[in-house]
Design a protein around this motif. Sequence first.
Motif, short mmCIF file in Angstrom:
data_model
loop_
_atom_site.label_atom_id
_atom_site.label_comp_id
_atom_site.label_asym_id
_atom_site.label_seq_id
_atom_site.Cartn_x
_atom_site.Cartn_y
_atom_site.Cartn_z
N GLY A 183 0.83 -1.19 0.00
CA GLY A 183 0.00 0.00 0.00
C GLY A 183 0.87 1.24 0.00
O GLY A 183 2.06 1.18 0.34
N GLU A 184 0.30 2.36 -0.39
CA GLU A 184 1.07 3.60 -0.50
C GLU A 184 1.27 4.30 0.84
O GLU A 184 2.25 5.02 1.03
CB GLU A 184 0.38 4.56 -1.47
CG GLU A 184 0.32 4.06 -2.90
CD GLU A 184 -0.33 5.08 -3.83
OE1 GLU A 184 -0.84 6.11 -3.32
OE2 GLU A 184 -0.33 4.85 -5.04
N ALA A 193 9.08 -3.73 6.05
CA ALA A 193 8.70 -2.51 5.34
C ALA A 193 8.46 -1.35 6.31
O ALA A 193 8.88 -0.21 6.06
CB ALA A 193 7.45 -2.76 4.50
N GLN A 194 7.79 -1.65 7.40
CA GLN A 194 7.47 -0.59 8.36
C GLN A 194 8.71 0.00 9.02
O GLN A 194 8.76 1.21 9.29
CB GLN A 194 6.52 -1.14 9.43
CG GLN A 194 5.13 -1.47 8.92
CD GLN A 194 4.23 -2.05 10.00
OE1 GLN A 194 4.47 -1.87 11.19
NE2 GLN A 194 3.19 -2.76 9.58
N THR A 195 9.70 -0.84 9.28
CA THR A 195 10.91 -0.33 9.94
C THR A 195 11.92 0.24 8.93
O THR A 195 12.79 1.03 9.31
CB THR A 195 11.59 -1.44 10.76
OG1 THR A 195 11.74 -2.62 9.95
CG2 THR A 195 10.76 -1.79 11.99
N ASN A 211 6.15 4.74 -0.32
CA ASN A 211 5.84 3.38 -0.75
C ASN A 211 5.35 3.35 -2.19
O ASN A 211 4.67 4.28 -2.65
CB ASN A 211 4.76 2.78 0.14
CG ASN A 211 5.26 2.48 1.54
OD1 ASN A 211 6.41 2.09 1.73
ND2 ASN A 211 4.40 2.64 2.54
N VAL A 212 5.69 2.28 -2.89
CA VAL A 212 5.12 2.02 -4.21
C VAL A 212 4.59 0.59 -4.22
O VAL A 212 5.11 -0.28 -3.53
CB VAL A 212 6.14 2.22 -5.34
CG1 VAL A 212 6.61 3.65 -5.41
CG2 VAL A 212 7.33 1.28 -5.19
N GLU A 213 3.53 0.38 -4.99
CA GLU A 213 2.94 -0.96 -5.09
C GLU A 213 3.43 -1.67 -6.35
O GLU A 213 4.05 -1.06 -7.23
CB GLU A 213 1.42 -0.84 -5.10
CG GLU A 213 0.86 -0.21 -3.83
CD GLU A 213 -0.65 -0.09 -3.88
OE1 GLU A 213 -1.34 -1.04 -3.47
OE2 GLU A 213 -1.14 0.97 -4.33
N GLY A 214 3.14 -2.96 -6.43
CA GLY A 214 3.59 -3.75 -7.57
C GLY A 214 3.15 -3.17 -8.90
O GLY A 214 3.90 -3.20 -9.88
N ARG A 215 1.94 -2.62 -8.94
CA ARG A 215 1.43 -2.07 -10.21
C ARG A 215 2.17 -0.79 -10.62
O ARG A 215 2.07 -0.35 -11.76
CB ARG A 215 -0.06 -1.75 -10.06
CG ARG A 215 -0.37 -0.71 -8.99
CD ARG A 215 -1.86 -0.55 -8.78
NE ARG A 215 -2.16 0.37 -7.69
CZ ARG A 215 -3.39 0.57 -7.21
NH1 ARG A 215 -4.40 -0.08 -7.74
NH2 ARG A 215 -3.58 1.40 -6.22
N ASP A 216 2.93 -0.20 -9.69
CA ASP A 216 3.65 1.03 -9.99
C ASP A 216 5.00 0.78 -10.66
O ASP A 216 5.63 1.73 -11.14
CB ASP A 216 3.90 1.83 -8.70
CG ASP A 216 2.61 2.26 -8.02
OD1 ASP A 216 1.67 2.64 -8.74
OD2 ASP A 216 2.55 2.22 -6.78
N LEU A 217 5.46 -0.46 -10.67
CA LEU A 217 6.80 -0.74 -11.17
C LEU A 217 6.99 -0.31 -12.61
O LEU A 217 8.07 0.15 -12.99
CB LEU A 217 7.11 -2.24 -11.02
CG LEU A 217 7.37 -2.74 -9.60
CD1 LEU A 217 7.50 -4.26 -9.59
CD2 LEU A 217 8.62 -2.10 -9.02
N ILE A 218 5.97 -0.49 -13.45
CA ILE A 218 6.11 -0.13 -14.86
C ILE A 218 5.56 1.27 -15.15
O ILE A 218 5.56 1.71 -16.30
CB ILE A 218 5.44 -1.17 -15.78
CG1 ILE A 218 3.94 -1.27 -15.49
CG2 ILE A 218 6.10 -2.53 -15.64
CD1 ILE A 218 3.19 -2.16 -16.47
N GLN A 219 5.09 1.94 -14.10
CA GLN A 219 4.64 3.31 -14.25
C GLN A 219 5.81 4.25 -13.92
O GLN A 219 6.85 3.82 -13.45
CB GLN A 219 3.45 3.59 -13.32
CG GLN A 219 2.26 2.69 -13.54
CD GLN A 219 1.58 2.89 -14.89
OE1 GLN A 219 1.71 3.95 -15.50
NE2 GLN A 219 0.85 1.87 -15.35
N ASN A 220 5.62 5.53 -14.14
CA ASN A 220 6.69 6.49 -13.91
C ASN A 220 6.61 7.08 -12.51
O ASN A 220 6.68 8.29 -12.33
CB ASN A 220 6.63 7.61 -14.96
CG ASN A 220 7.91 8.42 -14.99
OD1 ASN A 220 8.97 7.90 -14.72
ND2 ASN A 220 7.78 9.71 -15.31
N LYS A 221 6.52 6.21 -11.51
CA LYS A 221 6.37 6.70 -10.14
C LYS A 221 7.71 6.81 -9.42
O LYS A 221 7.97 7.78 -8.73
CB LYS A 221 5.41 5.80 -9.35
CG LYS A 221 5.10 6.35 -7.96
CD LYS A 221 3.90 5.68 -7.35
CE LYS A 221 3.57 6.34 -6.02
NZ LYS A 221 2.38 5.75 -5.37
N ALA A 222 8.54 5.78 -9.55
CA ALA A 222 9.86 5.80 -8.91
C ALA A 222 10.89 5.22 -9.87
O ALA A 222 10.62 4.25 -10.58
CB ALA A 222 9.84 4.99 -7.61
#
Length: 318
Positions: A183-184, A193-195, A211-222
């Motif tokens: 989750g974002e 992840a939390q620590t 945070n980035v989610e799996g669906r963000d990997l191919i997007q231009n988010k990070a």
Amino acid sequence: MNIGLDMMGGDYAPLEAIKGLKLFLDEYTGPVTLFCIGQQENFTSLLEEHKIDQSRIKVINAPEVIGYHEHPAKALKEKQQSSIAIGFHLLSSGKIDAFASAGNTGAMLVGTMYTIKAIEGVQRPTIATVIPKLNGTTGLLLDVGLNVDCKPEHLNQFAVLGNLYAQKVLGIDKPTVGLLNIGEEEGKGNQLAQTTYPLLKENASINFIGNVEGRDLIQNKADVVVCDGFTGNVILKMAETIYDIAVHRKLEDDQYLHRFHYENYGGTPILGVAKPVLIGHGISNDVAFKNMILQAVKMVESDFCNIIKSAFHSEKVD
């Protein structure tokens, strides 16, 4: 500049290594000498057949070969005259500036860790993979299998290593860094992840965007996405499967899907070690070998390993 190439590594060695060498020499005109390491009697005739410029290579005979199914540490110890063992000797002694192989991955990792070793301050070296994005750019995901179990401080260092690689080798200006999560929102995810999140948030040497989610990997988010090696390897194998599906459905000529083909990226760099080491895919073809050599050249030209040394010395990354 001297680059070592394992001529015996890969399912289709030494032929594809020779063809890849030819492609590289035809494309790259800078001052470089390729140290071709392997069973001399098995590839010298191929050098002549493919009209390799002999003035730009140096043949290093290595009478032994480490097979894919051999125990890495045992094989390296017992086969000191193998192409991989000799390659690491040349690298550690300064006779070559980088070493690339599509051979036994375990042997390459063992050789790296015990011969070249980690840069001071780097707790765990990591391996990364390039992720094709829908907008035509590329991102970086790490770790993708070297470190299955990680601590928050390891992921924090992966972020620094990935950030530097994205800048200096991939040419991404001011890369953004994300933490792979379910989750974002801050506070999401498992304990790791939390620590890790607050460490990345407080890390002044990176541009952390959350945070980035799996669906963000191919997007231009990070531009750089950090995760443990277990998760990263699952994603890597899934990405490889996407291309396999594309080939099966005769869609491999699609401009975007073709970017998932391993040959485009050549090899996986081991980040955080004292000298450039690249590991290629076992099924590497000529294009993959060419791109693996080009990647090695970029790492040497950018002085990447010394940049990491300086970063970890000055920033005292924990």
